[in-house]
Design an enzyme around this catalytic site. Structure first.
Site, PDB file in Angstrom:
ATOM      1  N   ASP A  47      -0.717  -6.043   9.407  1.00  0.00           N
ATOM      2  CA  ASP A  47      -1.672  -4.968   9.102  1.00  0.00           C
ATOM      3  C   ASP A  47      -2.925  -5.567   8.465  1.00  0.00           C
ATOM      4  O   ASP A  47      -2.876  -6.072   7.347  1.00  0.00           O
ATOM      5  CB  ASP A  47      -1.022  -3.951   8.163  1.00  0.00           C
ATOM      6  CG  ASP A  47      -1.953  -2.770   7.893  1.00  0.00           C
ATOM      7  OD1 ASP A  47      -2.813  -2.487   8.758  1.00  0.00           O
ATOM      8  OD2 ASP A  47      -1.821  -2.134   6.822  1.00  0.00           O
TER       9      ASP A  47
ATOM     10  N   TRP B 173       0.876  -1.187   0.000  1.00  0.00           N
ATOM     11  CA  TRP B 173       0.000   0.000   0.000  1.00  0.00           C
ATOM     12  C   TRP B 173       0.908   1.231   0.000  1.00  0.00           C
ATOM     13  O   TRP B 173       1.835   1.307   0.808  1.00  0.00           O
ATOM     14  CB  TRP B 173      -0.878  -0.047   1.250  1.00  0.00           C
ATOM     15  CG  TRP B 173      -1.796   1.125   1.458  1.00  0.00           C
ATOM     16  CD1 TRP B 173      -2.573   1.742   0.517  1.00  0.00           C
ATOM     17  CD2 TRP B 173      -2.064   1.805   2.693  1.00  0.00           C
ATOM     18  NE1 TRP B 173      -3.306   2.750   1.086  1.00  0.00           N
ATOM     19  CE2 TRP B 173      -3.009   2.812   2.418  1.00  0.00           C
ATOM     20  CE3 TRP B 173      -1.609   1.662   4.002  1.00  0.00           C
ATOM     21  CZ2 TRP B 173      -3.503   3.665   3.411  1.00  0.00           C
ATOM     22  CZ3 TRP B 173      -2.101   2.510   4.970  1.00  0.00           C
ATOM     23  CH2 TRP B 173      -3.033   3.498   4.686  1.00  0.00           C
TER      24      TRP B 173
ATOM     25  N   LYS C 206     -13.467  -0.466   6.497  1.00  0.00           N
ATOM     26  CA  LYS C 206     -14.128  -1.153   5.377  1.00  0.00           C
ATOM     27  C   LYS C 206     -15.204  -2.109   5.873  1.00  0.00           C
ATOM     28  O   LYS C 206     -16.317  -2.121   5.366  1.00  0.00           O
ATOM     29  CB  LYS C 206     -13.107  -1.939   4.553  1.00  0.00           C
ATOM     30  CG  LYS C 206     -11.715  -1.346   4.520  1.00  0.00           C
ATOM     31  CD  LYS C 206     -11.537  -0.278   3.472  1.00  0.00           C
ATOM     32  CE  LYS C 206     -10.179   0.369   3.651  1.00  0.00           C
ATOM     33  NZ  LYS C 206      -9.782   1.247   2.591  1.00  0.00           N
TER      34      LYS C 206
HETATM   35  N1  KET Z   1      -3.781  -0.749   5.840  1.00  0.00           N
HETATM   36  C1  KET Z   1      -4.069  -1.095   4.565  1.00  0.00           C
HETATM   37  C2  KET Z   1      -3.438  -2.314   4.006  1.00  0.00           C
HETATM   38  C3  KET Z   1      -4.944  -0.303   3.807  1.00  0.00           C
HETATM   39  O1  KET Z   1      -5.212  -0.687   2.574  1.00  0.00           O
HETATM   40  C4  KET Z   1      -5.547   0.858   4.366  1.00  0.00           C
HETATM   41  C5  KET Z   1      -6.430   1.710   3.562  1.00  0.00           C
HETATM   42  C6  KET Z   1      -5.218   1.157   5.697  1.00  0.00           C
HETATM   43  C7  KET Z   1      -4.334   0.355   6.394  1.00  0.00           C
HETATM   44  C8  KET Z   1      -5.762   2.364   6.381  1.00  0.00           C
HETATM   45  O2  KET Z   1      -6.971   2.140   6.995  1.00  0.00           O
HETATM   46  P1  KET Z   1      -7.826   3.399   7.543  1.00  0.00           P
HETATM   47  O3  KET Z   1      -8.721   2.803   8.562  1.00  0.00           O
HETATM   48  O4  KET Z   1      -8.558   3.951   6.354  1.00  0.00           O
HETATM   49  O5  KET Z   1      -6.867   4.389   8.100  1.00  0.00           O
HETATM   50  N2  KET Z   1      -6.452   1.681   2.294  1.00  0.00           N
HETATM   51  C9  KET Z   1      -7.337   2.357   1.342  1.00  0.00           C
HETATM   52  C10 KET Z   1      -7.643   3.779   1.616  1.00  0.00           C
HETATM   53  C11 KET Z   1      -6.475   4.715   1.638  1.00  0.00           C
HETATM   54  O6  KET Z   1      -5.618   4.703   0.754  1.00  0.00           O
HETATM   55  O7  KET Z   1      -6.441   5.539   2.578  1.00  0.00           O
HETATM   56  C12 KET Z   1      -6.810   2.144  -0.100  1.00  0.00           C
HETATM   57  O8  KET Z   1      -5.745   1.552  -0.282  1.00  0.00           O
HETATM   58  O9  KET Z   1      -7.486   2.550  -1.046  1.00  0.00           O
END
Ligand code: KET
Length: 410
Positions: free
Chosen positions: A211, A130, A246
């Site tokens: 993660d 990511w 999500k």
């Molecule tokens: N870890 C991973 C692997 C991940 O894909 C995300 C979010 C997060 C942590 C962060 O989670 P949050 O609860 O939103 O802080 N990914 C998506 C959103 C982004 O880029 O912020 C994405 O990859 O589209």
């Protein structure tokens, strides 16, 4: 005063989402950021969450500060979802958990903590990972390195190379891993592969950082946490960040958790104390509303069952869309495409698929067809639905056809 400050070039994921929102075309399709859309193209408010919200509205409790480590009930219910209700590590009191500001906040606090207590350690992430992993860890001053993961030629995992790289790391190196629904490739380790990796991590005294942002979107809520539970059962000391963005469709409420699994209850208590110190100097305490919603859902057996069924529906819809896209592409490119070339669509897990499209092909899709993917070729399959999937399949088919023609000419 501020003249020397360079402009922000933008974030590869967030900037694309902004461009999508500003796009006036009715036929536009968002397959970029990791957002789950339902079959009517809306970001859902889950029924379990709606019911919890109605219950909270009646209570009208004050908006006081939460403790630095977050809401006690939320932290306990989170631990049970991540580690399992019957977890030995939990009953031993070996797990220190704080409520975090989304999954991102957990990664950042975890990174700050590790930088303080393991100042010489680098963090190793999968190639690719990511985009924001790099940014979050670099922000905490950690050195970032990568281990082999994705093989673009075969669209599969370079497991042997990954193991070999990890086997050569120095003690206390941090290894970032995703227990399920790998972002961005959709390719996960099998249980047999985890069973090879876990003893290696333990033997080499490495610090696994798991993660988990998509629990429940792969094979099931319990199934997706399998590697975390196997690691805890094997007696490793490790770190877990998890996000409810999500699987509760509560993106903007910023709900997540950071857990440290330690060797003993007293070690876990010390870690918890220093995690509190880390949070206090960064943002003092986490937000309240989302934690109340999630605690209300998970704390009531009826609502928790309702939520679990809703996660099941989201998971099933994503899988259905994967199969349908594969089918449509094969139909449209009958002569040009071998089934093996699109097998990845149903083999991969979670919200994302790595399509192998080049940045130029992704630009073409966006500019000509209004179909938004990340420039890495990552597609969020959770943005597909019955109304847009034919347009997406036809657009992808055009791009693949043009690529085939260019190859034939060359
Ligand atoms: N870890 C991973 C692997 C991940 O894909 C995300 C979010 C997060 C942590 C962060 O989670 P949050 O609860 O939103 O802080 N990914 C998506 C959103 C982004 O880029 O912020 C994405 O990859 O589209």
């Amino acid at each position: 005063m501020f003249k020397h400050i360079p402009p922000y070039p933008g974030d590869p994921i967030m900037s694309l989402f902004e461009a999508f929102q500003a796009d006036p075309r009715a036929s536009k399709v968002n397959l970029s950021i990791g957002l789950y859309y339902d079959s009517s193209n809306s970001i859902p408010v889950l029924d379990s969450v709606r019911r919890a919200k109605a219950m909270l509205a009646n209570e009208d409790r004050p908006h006081t500060y939460l403790p630095i480590e977050g809401m006690a009930q939320y932290r306990q219910l989170l631990q049970e979802i991540v580690f399992g209700k019957d977890s030995q590590a939990l009953s031993d009191g070996r797990v220190a958990t704080i409520q975090s500001v989304g999954g991102s906040g957990a990664l950042r606090v975890g990174a700050e903590f590790l930088k303080t207590y393991f100042p010489g350690s680098a963090i190793w992430v999968s190639d690719p990972t990511w985009d924001n992993h790099q940014v979050l860890f670099a922000g905490a001053g950690l050195e970032i390195r990568s281990y082999p993961y994705y093989d673009a030629l075969t669209n599969s995992l370079k497991f042997e190379q990954m193991l070999a790289c990890i086997a050569a790391l120095p003690a206390h190196a941090i290894v970032l891993l995703q227990p399920c629904c790998h972002n961005p490739t959709g390719i996960d380790l099998s249980r047999e592969q985890w069973q090879q990796l876990i003893p290696l991590l333990q033997r080499r005294q490495l610090i696994p950082f798991m993660d988990m942002a998509y629990q429940g979107f792969g094979d099931g809520i319990e199934e997706d946490a399998w590697a975390i539970r196997a690691m805890a059962d094997a007696g490793l000391s490790f770190v877990v960040s998890n996000s409810f963005s999500k699987n509760f469709s509560l993106y903007g409420e910023r709900c997540g958790g950071l857990s440290f699994v330690a060797a003993s209850a007293s070690e876990a208590a010390t870690v918890l104390g220093q995690l509190k110190a880390t949070v206090r100097r960064m943002y003092s305490s986490p937000p309240l509303h989302g934690a109340r919603l999630i605690s209300t859902v998970l704390g009531s057996p009826g609502l928790a069952a309702n939520w679990s069924a809703e996660v099941g529906q989201m998971r099933a819809r994503i899988k259905h869309m994967r199969g349908r896209l594969q089918q449509l592409l094969l139909q449209q490119l009958l002569q040009q495409l071998q089934p093996a070339e699109v097998a990845y669509l149903t083999a991969q897990r979670g919200m994302f698929s790595y399509t192998g499209l080049t940045p130029a092909e992704v630009d073409l899709l966006r500019e000509q067809q209004g179909v938004y993917l990340l420039r890495s070729g990552r597609m969020c399959v959770a943005g597909l639905n019955d109304a847009n999937i034919e347009h997406v399949a036809a657009s992808l088919a055009d791009v693949l056809l043009a690529r085939g023609q260019q190859r034939a000419l060359a």
